[in-house]
Enzyme design. Structure first.
Site, short mmCIF file in Angstrom:
data_model
loop_
_atom_site.label_atom_id
_atom_site.label_comp_id
_atom_site.label_asym_id
_atom_site.label_seq_id
_atom_site.Cartn_x
_atom_site.Cartn_y
_atom_site.Cartn_z
N GLY A 278 10.35 45.32 -50.68
CA GLY A 278 10.92 44.02 -51.33
C GLY A 278 12.06 44.23 -52.24
N ASP B 255 20.20 39.06 -49.78
CA ASP B 255 19.97 40.25 -49.96
C ASP B 255 21.27 41.03 -49.95
OD1 ASP B 255 17.46 39.70 -50.58
OD2 ASP B 255 16.70 41.14 -48.87
N1 ADP Z 1 18.02 53.92 -45.31
C1 ADP Z 1 17.68 53.43 -44.14
N2 ADP Z 1 17.67 53.84 -42.83
C2 ADP Z 1 17.17 53.26 -41.73
N3 ADP Z 1 16.81 51.99 -41.65
C3 ADP Z 1 16.40 51.45 -43.04
C4 ADP Z 1 16.91 51.95 -44.04
N4 ADP Z 1 16.65 51.31 -45.01
C5 ADP Z 1 15.84 50.19 -44.42
N5 ADP Z 1 16.00 50.48 -43.25
C6 ADP Z 1 15.34 49.38 -42.18
O1 ADP Z 1 14.99 48.22 -42.94
C7 ADP Z 1 13.38 48.06 -42.69
C8 ADP Z 1 12.73 47.50 -44.05
O2 ADP Z 1 13.39 46.35 -44.16
P1 ADP Z 1 12.68 45.01 -44.62
O3 ADP Z 1 11.28 44.97 -44.18
O4 ADP Z 1 13.31 43.91 -45.08
O5 ADP Z 1 12.18 45.37 -46.38
P2 ADP Z 1 13.01 45.54 -47.75
O6 ADP Z 1 14.44 45.40 -47.35
O7 ADP Z 1 12.49 44.93 -48.61
O8 ADP Z 1 13.01 47.31 -47.81
C9 ADP Z 1 12.87 49.60 -42.46
O9 ADP Z 1 11.78 49.48 -41.74
C10 ADP Z 1 14.17 49.96 -41.31
O10 ADP Z 1 14.12 49.43 -40.25
C1 PMV Z 2 11.99 36.86 -48.29
C2 PMV Z 2 13.40 36.93 -48.37
O1 PMV Z 2 13.88 35.79 -49.26
C3 PMV Z 2 14.02 38.18 -49.14
C4 PMV Z 2 13.35 39.54 -48.41
O2 PMV Z 2 13.74 40.44 -49.36
P1 PMV Z 2 13.07 42.09 -48.72
O3 PMV Z 2 13.46 42.31 -47.34
O4 PMV Z 2 11.64 41.77 -48.88
O5 PMV Z 2 13.68 42.98 -49.79
C5 PMV Z 2 14.16 36.81 -46.81
C6 PMV Z 2 15.47 36.38 -47.06
O6 PMV Z 2 15.93 35.66 -48.11
O7 PMV Z 2 16.39 36.92 -46.28
MG MG Z 3 14.81 43.29 -46.34
#
Ligand code: ADP
Ligand code: PMV
Ligand code: MG
Length: 402
Positions: free
Chosen positions: A166, A225
């Site tokens: 997140g 984001d």
């Molecule tokens: N440093 C990184 N290297 C490769 N992939 C990444 C990296 N950081 C994030 N990701 C990709 O983004 C995904 C996580 O994104 P998401 O589910 O949107 O969660 P958040 O953005 O909150 O961390 C990971 O599972 C991966 O696929």
């Molecule tokens: C749920 C959402 O509002 C934010 C998602 O943030 P994250 O990938 O969980 O860090 C999705 C978006 O705005 O793209």
């Molecule tokens: Mg994300």
């Protein structure tokens, strides 16, 4: 006899090595969403701020062709993982019409191209426990080949952000990678002292490309984001429209990582499905969130009319209301409830941040809360197996370094 490199002074060694390869570094911050996550995907207002935890990208491009090293390599240093493709395999495997792809015109990855990229990612045999990385690696291949084409290079990634919690690791990854790719093809490669920002034109371009990358990871991102990661600061965001906010109150947040893994794409599509089933009810929820975010933004910016304590009380109440609405969207989690209850015992208010379903929770730390109370709360949260930290809010966006 000494080699040329051994004879040279440190500066000329750099120059000498510089003849062999070009190196550019980029970094981009993660973020917290103070109000409006999920609803922002459906056109509501949200408020987000950059935090001082970064994803770093080092891009090394050989300047002399070498038949033995005609490869594109991606190293995820923190995870000790390396993926590598021969340039010939990429050319053969990625099905896109190059006449439609130009570095200066960000475009979406078509489903056919994404399928062909997925095959190249599958060939890398990612360990099952790390399979969530597949979308990130697909995004890497799409952004790299769209912006730089089919040239060999080594790309090294490190991050201070927890994956899928997140805090916007996906956006920081897309923004930092795109910043490095764009910087490497820019004609102005003045070797400066440390980190520097990109100019407005390149920032806009990188934000658009990063949004295309986020589409591969989130499915239907709002763009908040990547925007806050690219531009930094604190922003109000609604349907792509950005308003920079100047905070007139100290905003201290405790961030608790519940360490419950989840996937933004699945949570975002869950909310959309609920909105299809209950359009009127969900529209009311999204409208309520819109009002909450606008009020949060207004309070943060208010100058003298309200005391800090009064502002904090209002923000606290709005966070509580936003959390209630996130629960009604179905994106909260029992681990979030545990954080809310634990902090509530000490009269502190918490809400999930980002996509929810576990991940991170924000707790407002009002100015008058004592250090002893914070220490007690942190101890209790950590004894539940969570990880607590504070981060500075509203800092820099994407930066590059040659
Ligand atoms: N440093 C990184 N290297 C490769 N992939 C990444 C990296 N950081 C994030 N990701 C990709 O983004 C995904 C996580 O994104 P998401 O589910 O949107 O969660 P958040 O953005 O909150 O961390 C990971 O599972 C991966 O696929
Ligand atoms: C749920 C959402 O509002 C934010 C998602 O943030 P994250 O990938 O969980 O860090 C999705 C978006 O705005 O793209
Ligand atoms: Mg994300």
């Amino acid at each position: 006899m000494k080699s040329k490199i051994e004879e040279a002074s440190p500066d000329s060694v750099h120059l000498l090595l510089g003849v062999l390869e070009m190196e550019v570094k980029a970094r981009a911050p993660g973020k917290i969403i103070l109000a409006g996550e999920h609803a922002v995907v459906h056109g509501s207002t949200a408020v987000a701020a950059a935090i001082d935890l970064y994803t770093y990208v080092t891009l090394r491009i050989p300047l002399q062709s070498d038949e033995n090293n005609d490869r594109l390599t991606l190293q995820l240093k923190d995870l000790s993982l390396e993926f590598t493709w021969s340039v010939a395999r990429l050319k053969e495997g990625i099905a896109y019409d190059s006449s439609n792809v130009s570095p200066s015109t960000p475009a979406s990855c078509s489903s056919q191209t994404l399928k062909s990229i997925a095959v190249l990612v599958e060939e890398q045999n990612i360990p099952e426990a790390k399979i969530q990385l597949s979308s990130g690696i697909s995004t890497f291949l799409w952004l790299y080949t769209s912006i730089l084409g089919f040239i060999p290079a080594t790309v090294i990634i490190t991050t201070e952000l927890p994956y899928g919690s997140g805090l916007g690791s996906s956006a920081a990854f897309c923004v930092a990678l795109t910043a490095a790719l764009i910087a490497s093809s820019s004609s102005d490669k003045t070797r400066g002292d440390g980190w520097s920002s990109l100019d407005e034109t390149n920032l806009e371009l990188l934000n658009k490309w990063a949004f295309e990358g986020e589409k591969i990871i989130h499915g239907k991102p709002s763009g908040i984001d990547n925007t806050v990661s690219a531009y930094g600061n604190m922003i109000k965001f609604c349907s792509g429209e950005i308003t920079r906010l100047k905070s007139n109150m100290p905003l201290r947040m405790l961030i608790t990582n519940t360490k419950v893994g989840r996937n933004t794409k699945a949570l975002v599509s869950g909310v959309s499905e609920r909105a299809v089933r209950h359009p009127e009810a969900m529209n009311s929820v999204f409208n309520a969130v819109d009002s909450i975010s606008k009020e949060v933004a207004a309070i943060i910016q208010t100058k003298d009319e309200m005391s800090v304590t009064e502002k904090e009380e209002r923000v606290k109440e709005l966070m509580e209301m936003n959390q209630g609405l996130l629960e009604s969207m179905g994106v909260s989690h029992s681990s979030t409830d545990t954080v809310i209850q634990t902090t509530h015992k000490h009269k502190l208010t918490s809400k999930l941040t980002g996509a929810g379903g576990g991940g991170c929770v924000l707790t407002l730390l009002p100015t008058l809360v004592s250090r002893t109370v914070v220490e007690k709360v942190v101890k209790e949260l950590e004894s539940s197996g969570f990880q607590c930290f504070t981060a500075s809010i509203g800092g820099k966006g994407a930066e590059i370094c040659f």
